[in-house]
Design an enzyme around this catalytic site. Sequence first.
Site, PDB file in Angstrom:
ATOM      1  N   HIS A 157       2.226  -0.680   1.628  1.00 13.84           N
ATOM      2  CA  HIS A 157       3.549  -0.076   1.775  1.00 13.84           C
ATOM      3  C   HIS A 157       4.280   0.056   0.440  1.00 13.84           C
ATOM      4  CE1 HIS A 157       3.844  -0.122   6.273  1.00 13.84           C
ATOM      5  NE2 HIS A 157       2.868  -0.992   6.104  1.00 13.84           N
ATOM      6  N   ASP A 365       9.655   2.941  -5.982  1.00 15.97           N
ATOM      7  CA  ASP A 365       9.662   2.620  -4.559  1.00 15.97           C
ATOM      8  C   ASP A 365       8.426   3.213  -3.902  1.00 15.97           C
ATOM      9  OD1 ASP A 365      10.709   1.405  -2.332  1.00 15.97           O
ATOM     10  OD2 ASP A 365      12.664   2.367  -2.495  1.00 15.97           O
TER      11      ASP A 365
END
Length: 478
Positions: A157, A365
Site C-alpha cells: 500500500h 504517498d
Amino acid sequence: MNRLVVISNRVASSNKPASGGLAIAMEELLQRRGGIWFGWSGDIVDSETPTSDRIHINQDNLIIRITIDLTQQQHDSYYRGFSNDVLWPVFHNRVDLAKFDNFSFEGYQFVNKMFALAIQKFLRKDDIVWIHDYHLIPLASELRELNCHQRIGFFLHTPLPPPIILETIPQHRALMDALAAYNLIGFQTIQDVDHFRSYLEKRKTTYFSNKASNECYSIELNYKDFPIGIDTENFIEFSSQNAATDACQEIKQEYSQRRLIIGVDRLDYSKGLIHRVQALKELFRIYPENRKSATLIQVGSPTRETNLAYINVREEFESLCGAINGDFGELDWVPIRYLHQTLSREKLAGFYRAASVGMVTPLRDGMNLVAKEYVAAQNKEDPGVLILSQFAGAAEQMKEALLINPYDIKSTANAIQLALKMSKRERIERHQSLLQVIVEKNVHWWSSEFLNALISGKQLVSNRENLIKSLSAEADIT
C-alpha cells in the site's frame, strides 16, 4: 468458489462500519465469498502468556476474524521498530529518519514467523491468501517453510522507493528475496512497478521475472500496478445524506464570507504539511486580495504520538500555523483553522463539499484516498478544485487535478490562486473527468482485478531447495 484468507497488520472490527479502502474492500469480499481475516489484535500482553492463549476467534456471519496478541518486545521490534522506524521512512524516501538495527529486524522476522505458525493451522488446501503491506513482507516465505502450497498474493500500500533508496536498508536482500514466495505482487503505481523491475535488473536476480517461471518455487510470479480506489458511489450517496449536508451547511454559514481550502491528513512527515502552510503564507504575500477572503481548514489526525519524528513535525507545524495567524490574522479572520483530531466521516464529507479547494500535497504517498474522497463529495453543479502533489500515487490517475511540486512553495501558491479564481465551466470539466476515473477504478474494481489475477495463475509446486541453492550461489558471487 475458493475461500479467501486476508492477512493484514490489523483486522477491521465487526462492531463498527468499515472505513478506509482496505477495510471496505476486504469486508465486501469476505462477506461475499466467506473466509478468514487474520492479524494483530492491537493488544499487548505479558511475555509469559502462551501463544495459544493469545489467539482470539470471532465469527461474524461469513467472516471468521482471528487475531493474535503481541508482547511489548514483539510490538517494539516488529511494529514500532522495523515496520515504522525503518520501512515506513525509507519507503517514503526519508532515509534520514530511519533507525537501522539488527534487533528490530530480528523481531520483525520473528513476528512474521509467529503469524505464519498461527494462521497455518486454519488454512485449507484450496484457500486463496491475500497478504497486505510492508509489515508482512516475509510472511509468504514463512508459510512456504510450513509447506503451505496455496496461491498467495501480496499488495504493497506504500510506495516502493527506487533501488538506490531501497538498498540503504541493510536487510534489503532478505526482504526482496522473501517476495519470491508470492504468486502475485501488487503495487499502487506504474512507477512502483518500474522501481521493482529496476531493483531486480540491478541484482540480475535469476528467480524473479515478470510473467515468467519462478525457478525457486516453480511459481509464475507476476507483478503489476493495481491502484486502489474508494467506494465512490457509496461516498457520493453518503455525502448527500443529512449528517454530511448539515455539516456542510454549518461550516458554510460560519465561513459565509470566506473561500474555504481543506486539508485532511495524519500528522505524518510524509504529508507535506509544513510546505503546505508555507505555500499559504506565500499566497497571502503575493496575492494580498486573499487576506480576509481565504481560510485553510487543516484537519491533522493524531498518529504515532510517541515517535520523536512525529513530535517534531507536530511542533513545527503548530508553531508555523501560529506564526501565520499572528502575522496575517485579524479580529474577524483567522487564516488557518487547525483541528488536531479525528473527525467523523459525516463531518469530513461535509467539509469536503463546503471547500472551494482541496489540498492533497504529500511529499510522497502510495496513493492518497483523500484526493478521491474530495472529488466524490463535490456538488457536480458547482465543484471545488483539487490541488494534488505529483508525488502522490493518485497523480498517475488524476491528471485533471492541478498537479504541483509541493517542494516548490511559490508554484504551489500560484496553484492555490488559480484554483480560487478558476471559472465554473473549467471546474465542472475537470471534476467530470476526475469523477469518471474514480467511479471506473473504485475499490471494488481494485480488489476484483487483483484477486482475479491471483486466482488465474499457475498451480504452485513448492521447491524450497532450489531457492536456498539460488540464494547461496548469489551470496558466493557477491
